[in-house]
Design a protein around this motif. Structure first.
Motif, PDB file in Angstrom:
ATOM      1  N   PRO A 275       0.981  -1.196   0.225  1.00 44.43           N
ATOM      2  CA  PRO A 275       0.136   0.050  -0.093  1.00 44.43           C
ATOM      3  C   PRO A 275       0.915   1.176  -0.092  1.00 44.43           C
ATOM      4  O   PRO A 275       0.686   2.235  -0.771  1.00 44.43           O
ATOM      5  N   ASP A 276       2.048   1.385   0.607  1.00 43.67           N
ATOM      6  CA  ASP A 276       2.792   2.451   0.872  1.00 43.67           C
ATOM      7  C   ASP A 276       3.314   2.608  -0.679  1.00 43.67           C
ATOM      8  O   ASP A 276       3.258   3.955  -0.780  1.00 43.67           O
ATOM      9  N   LEU A 277       4.035   1.875  -1.323  1.00 43.52           N
ATOM     10  CA  LEU A 277       4.458   2.246  -2.571  1.00 43.52           C
ATOM     11  C   LEU A 277       3.557   2.493  -3.628  1.00 43.52           C
ATOM     12  O   LEU A 277       3.729   3.465  -4.150  1.00 43.52           O
ATOM     13  N   VAL A 278       2.211   1.889  -3.603  1.00 40.16           N
ATOM     14  CA  VAL A 278       1.262   2.285  -4.402  1.00 40.16           C
ATOM     15  C   VAL A 278       0.717   3.659  -4.257  1.00 40.16           C
ATOM     16  O   VAL A 278       0.754   4.613  -5.016  1.00 40.16           O
ATOM     17  N   ASP A 279       0.612   3.944  -2.965  1.00 32.85           N
ATOM     18  CA  ASP A 279       0.208   5.404  -2.661  1.00 32.85           C
ATOM     19  C   ASP A 279       1.212   6.681  -3.030  1.00 32.85           C
ATOM     20  O   ASP A 279       1.018   7.497  -3.843  1.00 32.85           O
ATOM     21  N   LEU A 280       2.599   6.084  -2.779  1.00 40.98           N
ATOM     22  CA  LEU A 280       3.536   6.958  -3.393  1.00 40.98           C
ATOM     23  C   LEU A 280       3.627   7.151  -4.920  1.00 40.98           C
ATOM     24  O   LEU A 280       3.930   8.157  -5.384  1.00 40.98           O
ATOM     25  N   LEU A 281       3.446   6.207  -5.552  1.00 41.72           N
ATOM     26  CA  LEU A 281       3.527   6.063  -7.228  1.00 41.72           C
ATOM     27  C   LEU A 281       2.462   6.827  -7.579  1.00 41.72           C
ATOM     28  O   LEU A 281       2.348   7.990  -8.551  1.00 41.72           O
ATOM     29  N   ARG A 282       1.194   6.817  -6.784  1.00 40.71           N
ATOM     30  CA  ARG A 282      -0.053   7.746  -7.308  1.00 40.71           C
ATOM     31  C   ARG A 282       0.357   9.219  -6.929  1.00 40.71           C
ATOM     32  O   ARG A 282      -0.055   9.730  -8.089  1.00 40.71           O
ATOM     33  N   ARG A 283       0.863   9.251  -6.046  1.00 38.66           N
ATOM     34  CA  ARG A 283       1.208  10.763  -5.785  1.00 38.66           C
ATOM     35  C   ARG A 283       2.207  11.405  -6.592  1.00 38.66           C
ATOM     36  O   ARG A 283       2.248  12.547  -7.017  1.00 38.66           O
ATOM     37  N   LEU A 284       3.161  10.452  -7.175  1.00 37.34           N
ATOM     38  CA  LEU A 284       4.168  10.842  -8.093  1.00 37.34           C
ATOM     39  C   LEU A 284       3.569  11.222  -9.737  1.00 37.34           C
ATOM     40  O   LEU A 284       4.101  11.281 -10.484  1.00 37.34           O
ATOM     41  N   GLY A 285       2.128  10.714  -9.707  1.00 41.57           N
ATOM     42  CA  GLY A 285       1.597  10.760 -10.991  1.00 41.57           C
ATOM     43  C   GLY A 285       1.801   9.466 -11.947  1.00 41.57           C
ATOM     44  O   GLY A 285       1.899   9.487 -13.096  1.00 41.57           O
ATOM     45  N   ILE A 286       1.928   8.633 -11.088  1.00 44.08           N
ATOM     46  CA  ILE A 286       2.083   7.210 -11.887  1.00 44.08           C
ATOM     47  C   ILE A 286       0.982   6.264 -11.703  1.00 44.08           C
ATOM     48  O   ILE A 286       0.836   5.579 -10.817  1.00 44.08           O
ATOM     49  N   PRO A 287      -0.222   6.624 -12.510  1.00 48.65           N
ATOM     50  CA  PRO A 287      -1.555   5.889 -12.220  1.00 48.65           C
ATOM     51  C   PRO A 287      -1.598   4.331 -12.792  1.00 48.65           C
ATOM     52  O   PRO A 287      -2.432   3.516 -12.177  1.00 48.65           O
ATOM     53  N   THR A 288      -0.719   3.865 -13.627  1.00 45.01           N
ATOM     54  CA  THR A 288      -0.922   2.653 -13.984  1.00 45.01           C
ATOM     55  C   THR A 288       0.331   1.879 -14.076  1.00 45.01           C
ATOM     56  O   THR A 288       1.454   2.422 -13.923  1.00 45.01           O
ATOM     57  N   LEU A 289      -0.006   0.439 -14.175  1.00 47.68           N
ATOM     58  CA  LEU A 289       1.165  -0.321 -14.086  1.00 47.68           C
ATOM     59  C   LEU A 289       2.198  -0.026 -15.431  1.00 47.68           C
ATOM     60  O   LEU A 289       3.384  -0.236 -15.091  1.00 47.68           O
ATOM     61  N   GLY A 290       1.656   0.326 -16.431  1.00 49.43           N
ATOM     62  CA  GLY A 290       2.442   0.536 -17.540  1.00 49.43           C
ATOM     63  C   GLY A 290       3.325   1.590 -17.348  1.00 49.43           C
ATOM     64  O   GLY A 290       4.610   1.629 -17.636  1.00 49.43           O
ATOM     65  N   ALA A 291       2.801   2.580 -16.823  1.00 54.72           N
ATOM     66  CA  ALA A 291       3.458   3.911 -16.464  1.00 54.72           C
ATOM     67  C   ALA A 291       4.721   3.625 -15.600  1.00 54.72           C
ATOM     68  O   ALA A 291       5.680   4.034 -15.797  1.00 54.72           O
ATOM     69  N   PHE A 292       4.498   2.604 -14.548  1.00 59.81           N
ATOM     70  CA  PHE A 292       5.538   2.296 -13.725  1.00 59.81           C
ATOM     71  C   PHE A 292       6.399   1.507 -14.398  1.00 59.81           C
ATOM     72  O   PHE A 292       7.520   1.399 -14.197  1.00 59.81           O
ATOM     73  N   ALA A 293       6.266   0.735 -15.152  1.00 52.72           N
ATOM     74  CA  ALA A 293       7.194  -0.388 -15.854  1.00 52.72           C
ATOM     75  C   ALA A 293       8.109   0.457 -16.843  1.00 52.72           C
ATOM     76  O   ALA A 293       9.064   0.155 -17.149  1.00 52.72           O
ATOM     77  N   ALA A 294       7.581   1.687 -17.220  1.00 51.54           N
ATOM     78  CA  ALA A 294       8.288   2.538 -18.124  1.00 51.54           C
ATOM     79  C   ALA A 294       9.377   2.882 -17.607  1.00 51.54           C
ATOM     80  O   ALA A 294      10.516   3.295 -18.310  1.00 51.54           O
ATOM     81  N   LEU A 295       9.512   3.255 -16.154  1.00 48.40           N
ATOM     82  CA  LEU A 295      10.572   3.665 -15.393  1.00 48.40           C
ATOM     83  C   LEU A 295      11.860   2.799 -15.854  1.00 48.40           C
ATOM     84  O   LEU A 295      11.619   1.408 -15.642  1.00 48.40           O
ATOM     85  N   PRO A 296      12.946   3.123 -15.589  1.00 47.37           N
ATOM     86  CA  PRO A 296      14.237   2.139 -15.648  1.00 47.37           C
ATOM     87  C   PRO A 296      14.183   1.383 -14.593  1.00 47.37           C
ATOM     88  O   PRO A 296      13.959   2.044 -13.243  1.00 47.37           O
ATOM     89  N   HIS A 297      14.443   0.033 -14.447  1.00 50.39           N
ATOM     90  CA  HIS A 297      14.560  -0.795 -13.463  1.00 50.39           C
ATOM     91  C   HIS A 297      15.511  -0.438 -12.356  1.00 50.39           C
ATOM     92  O   HIS A 297      15.327  -0.227 -11.080  1.00 50.39           O
ATOM     93  N   THR A 298      16.814  -0.075 -12.775  1.00 51.99           N
ATOM     94  CA  THR A 298      17.808   0.140 -11.955  1.00 51.99           C
ATOM     95  C   THR A 298      17.469   1.569 -11.044  1.00 51.99           C
ATOM     96  O   THR A 298      17.850   1.470  -9.787  1.00 51.99           O
ATOM     97  N   ASP A 299      16.722   2.486 -11.816  1.00 49.08           N
ATOM     98  CA  ASP A 299      16.333   3.794 -10.983  1.00 49.08           C
ATOM     99  C   ASP A 299      15.308   3.522  -9.970  1.00 49.08           C
ATOM    100  O   ASP A 299      15.457   4.071  -8.718  1.00 49.08           O
ATOM    101  N   VAL A 300      14.522   2.592 -10.028  1.00 46.56           N
ATOM    102  CA  VAL A 300      13.480   2.205  -9.234  1.00 46.56           C
ATOM    103  C   VAL A 300      14.102   1.687  -8.097  1.00 46.56           C
ATOM    104  O   VAL A 300      13.784   1.820  -6.920  1.00 46.56           O
ATOM    105  N   THR A 301      15.101   0.671  -8.717  1.00 47.24           N
ATOM    106  CA  THR A 301      15.572  -0.039  -7.408  1.00 47.24           C
ATOM    107  C   THR A 301      16.430   0.857  -6.363  1.00 47.24           C
ATOM    108  O   THR A 301      16.369   0.724  -5.179  1.00 47.24           O
ATOM    109  N   SER A 302      17.178   1.579  -7.121  1.00 47.41           N
ATOM    110  CA  SER A 302      18.020   2.327  -6.337  1.00 47.41           C
ATOM    111  C   SER A 302      17.399   3.592  -5.442  1.00 47.41           C
ATOM    112  O   SER A 302      17.783   4.090  -4.154  1.00 47.41           O
ATOM    113  N   ARG A 303      16.106   4.161  -5.966  1.00 50.42           N
ATOM    114  CA  ARG A 303      15.445   5.122  -5.418  1.00 50.42           C
ATOM    115  C   ARG A 303      14.492   4.441  -4.378  1.00 50.42           C
ATOM    116  O   ARG A 303      14.747   5.036  -3.026  1.00 50.42           O
ATOM    117  N   PHE A 304      14.001   3.348  -4.515  1.00 44.52           N
ATOM    118  CA  PHE A 304      12.825   2.923  -3.686  1.00 44.52           C
ATOM    119  C   PHE A 304      13.041   1.699  -3.027  1.00 44.52           C
ATOM    120  O   PHE A 304      12.253   1.333  -2.105  1.00 44.52           O
TER     121      PHE A 304
END
Lengths: 150, 513
Positions: free
Chosen positions: B176-205
């Protein structure tokens, strides 16, 4: 004994937390009683008809494990047989009151030291809780079956 | 990536709880835990009941809702038949959670011609065998297949990423925390989340967000494993001569139990679900699964093996020849440190009694051994709750609350399990009844049970018990009467009965003896 009143047993001093019920042992009666004798100190069994050899085997197992086997109903070769008679209730009037105490005459007969039939009267329910001493004075020598009464 | 077929039973906890409580399928119901709605069924959702609501609020939105308690054990136990029904048609069944099973899609879809046909067969099979409603989804990877099952979809091969892309990011499980954060960052769909580079997601979150990112991209949760393949933990014993007697079985089970335990301990594991396989000289195969709440100790394993062999060798359909091969497979393992028993836990006597009860359950089934707990209530039967040994003991109603009108002590020692009709007559031979205002229509003088009639020497009552009148279906209006019957001779006992009148009929509720 699917119709055992657990609440009444609890009032009589049974520790409900340390009790397990097997209401319908069905055809596996002997195996179930044998298994329970391995784990419990006191096993009560209600069997309408039990064969002589089987009863002997289960009695021997109980003796071997140091457990007490209480049969509700006839049991071939029982050490002591207890029966009640002249049960009299008090506390209930005509349209008022409620049952409070139950005085019964307990008769005992058996084998060995308990061979001489005896009888005594005491209050079963509602009176002071039963203690082993109320039984012990019934016999000159303490037979194991009597000492293990709850 | 493996193509999986997932069968999903919607709102399974509600279905299981409703089945256990005997509710109608179409009644609105919710399962609550800690006073919060966990799952609501479709009928309840229609009235606006959502998970996360408080119980009171749910009842406010849908007044005739059935509120059921959450019980994971019950959900899992009732789900076994569904898993078994699926297993009849497909191999490699894996229960993901109660309500969700996954099978590799290749086998059934090849056999039934297409994935659609396989899905249809499975849904029919589950409905026929268990009466449960189910939906099937097929996709690459468990996450996509589960979401496909929620929608009853078959995602084409290699189409998982495209299927997931437009879905809401809230579909990500347990974060729930991650989902909440993503929505507040303006990432509403799984596709938009998947479009982020994997390494960036891992190093940031963090690593967990990395796993979620893999899921959203339609990949398996973990990268391809570089560990060595899981070792075969099963142990096999080929008895010579074949086991056909119980004492031989006891001997074999002891060595097997210790061997399995040492194999597991060497990997830092302990077993919570054990499969016992046996083959006989005539080619019969016997399998039984034992599941237990606590990790098995060596003696626990050998006890279960011995009981199982006992059951097979002494049962009504005993194998026609001796057992020539015995195999134990740990089906479910947990970390071994879970096995360390508490120092003061139990004691020898308690564990001896527990072993005996599990043994009897092996002979009679889980419902064979009941443990009583005192609970609240007015009648003698209401004040005792019986739970199968091993389940959590929760009284049906709180015992420490005041229960006005509770039956006075002492309680009847015999409570007939079958309703025993009785007739109560007054002096003139007319039947005694109870009026709507709970008064007797006459003085009881004679009571007949089982055809024999005895004179009443004392009586008291009627004691009203008007319970749960505020519930439409559970309300019961009863009146109780205590009667003392005359002894037949000087040496005979006086009999005292507790009679209850319900629906204009007297019956014996308890016998004081």
């Amino acid at each position: 004994m699917p119709d055992l009143g657990v609440l009444a047993a609890a009032e009589a001093g049974m520790a409900v937390k340390r009790t397990a019920l097997v209401p319908h042992p069905g055809g596996e009666l002997a195996a179930v009683v044998a298994a329970l004798l391995d784990g419990f100190d006191l096993v009560a069994v209600a069997a309408n008809r039990i064969g002589d050899p089987l009863a002997r085997k289960l009695s021997a197992r109980a003796r071997n494990r140091g457990a007490a086997l209480i049969a509700v109903g006839p049991w071939p070769g029982a050490e002591v047989e207890l029966s009640v008679a002249r049960g009299r209730w008090s506390g209930l009037g005509v349209g008022h009151g409620h049952l409070t105490s139950h005085r019964v005459e307990v008769r005992a007969r058996g084998r060995g030291a308990a061979a001489r039939p005896r009888r005594t009267t005491f209050t079963l329910r509602g009176g002071t809780p039963l203690t082993p001493s109320s039984f012990e004075h019934m016999f000159d020598a303490n037979t194991p079956a009597v000492r293990s009464e709850p | 990536m493996t193509r999986l077929l997932v069968l999903w039973c919607p709102d399974w906890p509600v279905v299981a709880a409703g089945t256990a409580a005997g509710l109608a399928v179409d009644a609105p119901a919710v399962v609550v835990s800690a006073n919060q709605v966990v799952v609501a069924n479709a009928q309840a959702r229609r009235d606006g009941v959502r998970p996360g609501l408080r119980r009171r609020e749910a009842q406010g939105r849908c007044p005739d809702i059935a509120v059921l308690q959450a019980d994971v054990d019950r959900d899992a136990r009732l789900f076994e038949p569904v898993a078994a029904a699926v297993e009849e048609l497909a191999v490699g069944v894996e229960v993901v959670a109660p309500g969700v099973v996954a099978v590799p899609a290749r086998g059934p879809s090849g056999y039934y011609g297409s994935e659609e046909a396989a899905a249809e067969r499975l849904i029919d099979q589950v409905a026929i065998r268990t009466g449960a409603e189910a939906q099937v989804g097929v996709a690459d990877g468990l996450f996509a297949a589960t979401l496909a099952a929620h929608r009853g979809l078959i995602v084409p091969p290699d189409g998982s990423a495209a299927f997931l892309a437009p879905l809401d990011v809230r579909e990500l499980p347990d974060r729930p925390d991650l989902v909440d954060l993503l929505r507040r960052l303006g990432i509403p769909t799984l596709g938009a989340f998947a479009a982020l580079p994997h390494t960036d997601v891992t190093s940031r979150f963090g690593a967990d967000a990395g796993h979620a990112h893999r899921l959203a991209s339609g990949l398996e949760q973990r990268p391809p494993s570089r560990r060595r393949p899981p070792v075969d933990l099963s142990v096999t014993h080929i008895p010579d001569p074949p086991i056909d007697r119980v004492d031989a079985a006891a001997f074999a089970s002891r060595t097997l139990g210790e061997r399995l335990h040492s194999v597991l301990a060497a990997h830092g594991l302990a077993c919570t679900r054990l499969a016992i396989h046996a083959s006989t000289a005539n080619g019969e195969d016997l399998v039984r699964l034992w599941r237990c709440a606590d990790p098995l100790t060596p003696s626990g394993i050998s006890d279960r093996v011995r009981w199982q062999l006992d059951g097979w060798l002494r049962g009504s359909n005993r194998p026609s020849a001796g057992i020539t091969l015995l195999r134990l497979e740990p089906e479910e393992t947990v970390d071994g440190h879970a096995l360390q028993l508490e120092l003061w836990q139990g004691g020898e006597q308690t564990s001896r009694a527990a072993r005996a009860m599990v043994h009897v359950q092996g002979l009679l089934g889980q419902e064979g051994v009941l443990t009583p707990t005192l609970s609240g209530g007015r009648g003698p039967a209401d004040q005792v709750t019986l739970t199968p040994w091993g389940d959590e003991q929760t009284p049906e109603s709180p015992p420490d609350h005041p229960w006005p009108g509770r039956l006075p002590s002492p309680a009847p020692a015999t409570i007939p399990t079958q309703r025993k009709p009785a007739t109560v007559l007054d002096r003139d031979g007319g039947e005694v009844g109870v009026t709507g205002r709970f008064t007797l229509t006459g003085q009881p003088d004679e009571v007949a049970v089982d055809g024999t009639s005895r004179r009443v020497i004392a009586w008291a009552g009627p004691w009203p018990a008007d319970e749960r009148w505020w519930e439409k279906d559970n309300g019961r209006r009863r009146a109780r009467l205590q009667v003392l019957l005359a002894e037949q001779s000087e040496v005979e006992n006086q009999d005292a009965l507790l009679l209850v009148r319900e629906n204009e009929k007297w019956s014996v509720e308890g016998v004081y003896d």
